[in-house]
Design a protein around this motif. Structure first.
Motif, mmCIF file in Angstrom:
data_model
loop_
_atom_site.group_PDB
_atom_site.id
_atom_site.type_symbol
_atom_site.label_atom_id
_atom_site.label_comp_id
_atom_site.label_asym_id
_atom_site.label_seq_id
_atom_site.Cartn_x
_atom_site.Cartn_y
_atom_site.Cartn_z
ATOM 1 N N ARG A 86 5.105 15.667 1.176
ATOM 2 C CA ARG A 86 3.966 15.027 0.522
ATOM 3 C C ARG A 86 4.186 13.533 0.350
ATOM 4 O O ARG A 86 3.258 12.791 0.095
ATOM 5 C CB ARG A 86 3.730 15.650 -0.862
ATOM 6 C CG ARG A 86 3.360 17.130 -0.827
ATOM 7 C CD ARG A 86 1.988 17.348 -0.219
ATOM 8 N NE ARG A 86 1.609 18.762 -0.246
ATOM 9 C CZ ARG A 86 1.910 19.636 0.701
ATOM 10 N NH1 ARG A 86 2.597 19.217 1.757
ATOM 11 N NH2 ARG A 86 1.534 20.893 0.623
ATOM 12 N N GLU A 88 4.572 10.297 1.787
ATOM 13 C CA GLU A 88 4.457 9.468 2.987
ATOM 14 C C GLU A 88 4.360 8.016 2.545
ATOM 15 O O GLU A 88 3.449 7.652 1.819
ATOM 16 C CB GLU A 88 3.221 9.844 3.801
ATOM 17 C CG GLU A 88 2.981 11.333 3.931
ATOM 18 C CD GLU A 88 2.031 11.857 2.869
ATOM 19 O OE1 GLU A 88 0.922 11.316 2.734
ATOM 20 O OE2 GLU A 88 2.420 12.782 2.156
ATOM 21 N N ASP A 93 3.278 6.678 8.573
ATOM 22 C CA ASP A 93 3.801 7.968 8.112
ATOM 23 C C ASP A 93 2.669 8.953 7.832
ATOM 24 O O ASP A 93 2.726 10.123 8.218
ATOM 25 C CB ASP A 93 4.623 7.795 6.838
ATOM 26 C CG ASP A 93 5.993 7.204 7.105
ATOM 27 O OD1 ASP A 93 6.440 7.249 8.261
ATOM 28 O OD2 ASP A 93 6.610 6.697 6.153
ATOM 29 N N ARG A 94 1.648 8.484 7.140
ATOM 30 C CA ARG A 94 0.533 9.369 6.767
ATOM 31 C C ARG A 94 -0.216 9.869 7.998
ATOM 32 O O ARG A 94 -0.587 11.038 8.083
ATOM 33 C CB ARG A 94 -0.414 8.622 5.825
ATOM 34 C CG ARG A 94 0.226 8.246 4.498
ATOM 35 C CD ARG A 94 -0.729 7.458 3.607
ATOM 36 N NE ARG A 94 0.014 6.861 2.519
ATOM 37 C CZ ARG A 94 0.026 5.559 2.226
ATOM 38 N NH1 ARG A 94 -0.690 4.720 2.959
ATOM 39 N NH2 ARG A 94 0.735 5.096 1.221
ATOM 40 N N ALA A 117 -5.486 6.945 3.671
ATOM 41 C CA ALA A 117 -4.226 6.566 4.308
ATOM 42 C C ALA A 117 -4.082 5.058 4.414
ATOM 43 O O ALA A 117 -2.964 4.524 4.436
ATOM 44 C CB ALA A 117 -4.130 7.199 5.692
ATOM 45 N N ASP A 121 -0.656 0.567 1.450
ATOM 46 C CA ASP A 121 0.359 0.459 2.497
ATOM 47 C C ASP A 121 1.453 -0.499 2.030
ATOM 48 O O ASP A 121 1.350 -1.706 2.180
ATOM 49 C CB ASP A 121 -0.261 -0.036 3.804
ATOM 50 C CG ASP A 121 0.733 0.062 4.961
ATOM 51 O OD1 ASP A 121 1.805 0.651 4.771
ATOM 52 O OD2 ASP A 121 0.417 -0.452 6.046
#
Length: 274
Positions: A86, A88, A93-94, A117, A121
């Protein structure tokens, strides 16, 4: 050409090309590759980065390679990891986790998750990687939806390629234009500006060394969009052969590190040359 709504996801086309590339190797080399891929899996089921740490981005390439090679033990371990992951850290990554879970766990890709997503970041990564994975996620989750083609077509018509763009970005946009039915001839010619006889495809036009990632995605884009690669095939075959190293492929630009990402691109390149 009009887009097809009964299409095969692009990542599955990647896997098929990797299978073809593997078949072009001799039996001993095929065995070496399979051993190398298995060795790159961490005890928690993920694939490792160059520092030996579990990594979602590398796990995506390890997953595709394991699928292409029918390494069921490897896939079982990765499935357990994907079910329990879970945390990320970055957009890449996501997006990588979405692709793994969609294919391996049959988890539906939801639009809100894709938007989310990009909202946070903390570890910004090269735009080309983000675009590449974003297109794959959209294609995997919404590739049969007509509205997705309409939106993507509109965006591509008005998108202006940045000056000095890497070969990988041009390749991704070539595939995207082909998928929605836009002309690709100019994009094909732009891709060829990264190619040099005796060297192969370079990451940027101004560099003097070939790059296996660039070659893999460029050849996939050219083949998919119908370009005849016979004239450039000898140089590409020679370059891929030079990059092979005991079960793995090197980047080709002098980097001696072996990893699953470049091994994927090496086999993809070979598969696109047959």
């Amino acid at each position: 050409m009009k887009p097809s709504f009964n299409h095969q996801p692009i990542y599955q086309q990647f896997i098929e090309r990797v299978q073809i590339g593997l078949d072009l190797l001799d039996a001993e080399s095929q065995h070496e590759v399979k051993v190398f891929i298995a060795e790159q899996q961490h005890v928690d089921g993920a694939f490792t980065d160059r520092g030996g740490r579990p990594d979602l981005y590398y796990s995506l390439f390890g997953y595709w390679l394991a699928l292409a090679m029918n390494q069921n033990d490897v896939l079982t371990g990765l499935k357990a990891f994907a079910q329990n992951t879970r945390n990320e850290e970055s957009v890449v990554d996501r997006l990588a986790l979405m692709l793994i879970q969609q294919s391996l766990l049959k988890k539906r890709i939801r639009g809100w998750a894709l938007i989310r997503a990009f909202l946070r970041d903390d570890h910004p990564i090269n735009f080309s990687y983000q675009l590449f994975l974003s297109l794959l996620v959209l294609d995997a989750g919404y590739g049969r939806k007509r509205w997705m083609y309409a939106v993507l077509t509109l965006l591509l018509r008005f998108y202006k390629m940045p000056e000095g763009a890497p070969c990988s970005l041009v390749a991704a946009l070539t595939v995207a234009r082909y998928e929605v039915g836009l002309p690709t001839a100019k994009m094909q010619q732009q891709l060829l500006t990264y190619f040099e006889d005796g060297i192969g495809f370079r990451a940027f036009e101004q560099v003097q060394s070939g790059d296996l990632l660039s070659m893999g995605v460029a050849l996939f884009a050219l083949q998919k969009s119908g370009f005849d690669t016979r004239l450039i095939a000898p140089t590409c075959f020679d370059f891929a052969q030079q990059c092979y190293d005991k079960g793995a492929f090197l980047s080709g630009d002098g980097d001696a590190n072996r990893d699953v990402e470049y091994t994927f691109y090496g086999l993809l390149a070979l598969g696109c040359l047959k």
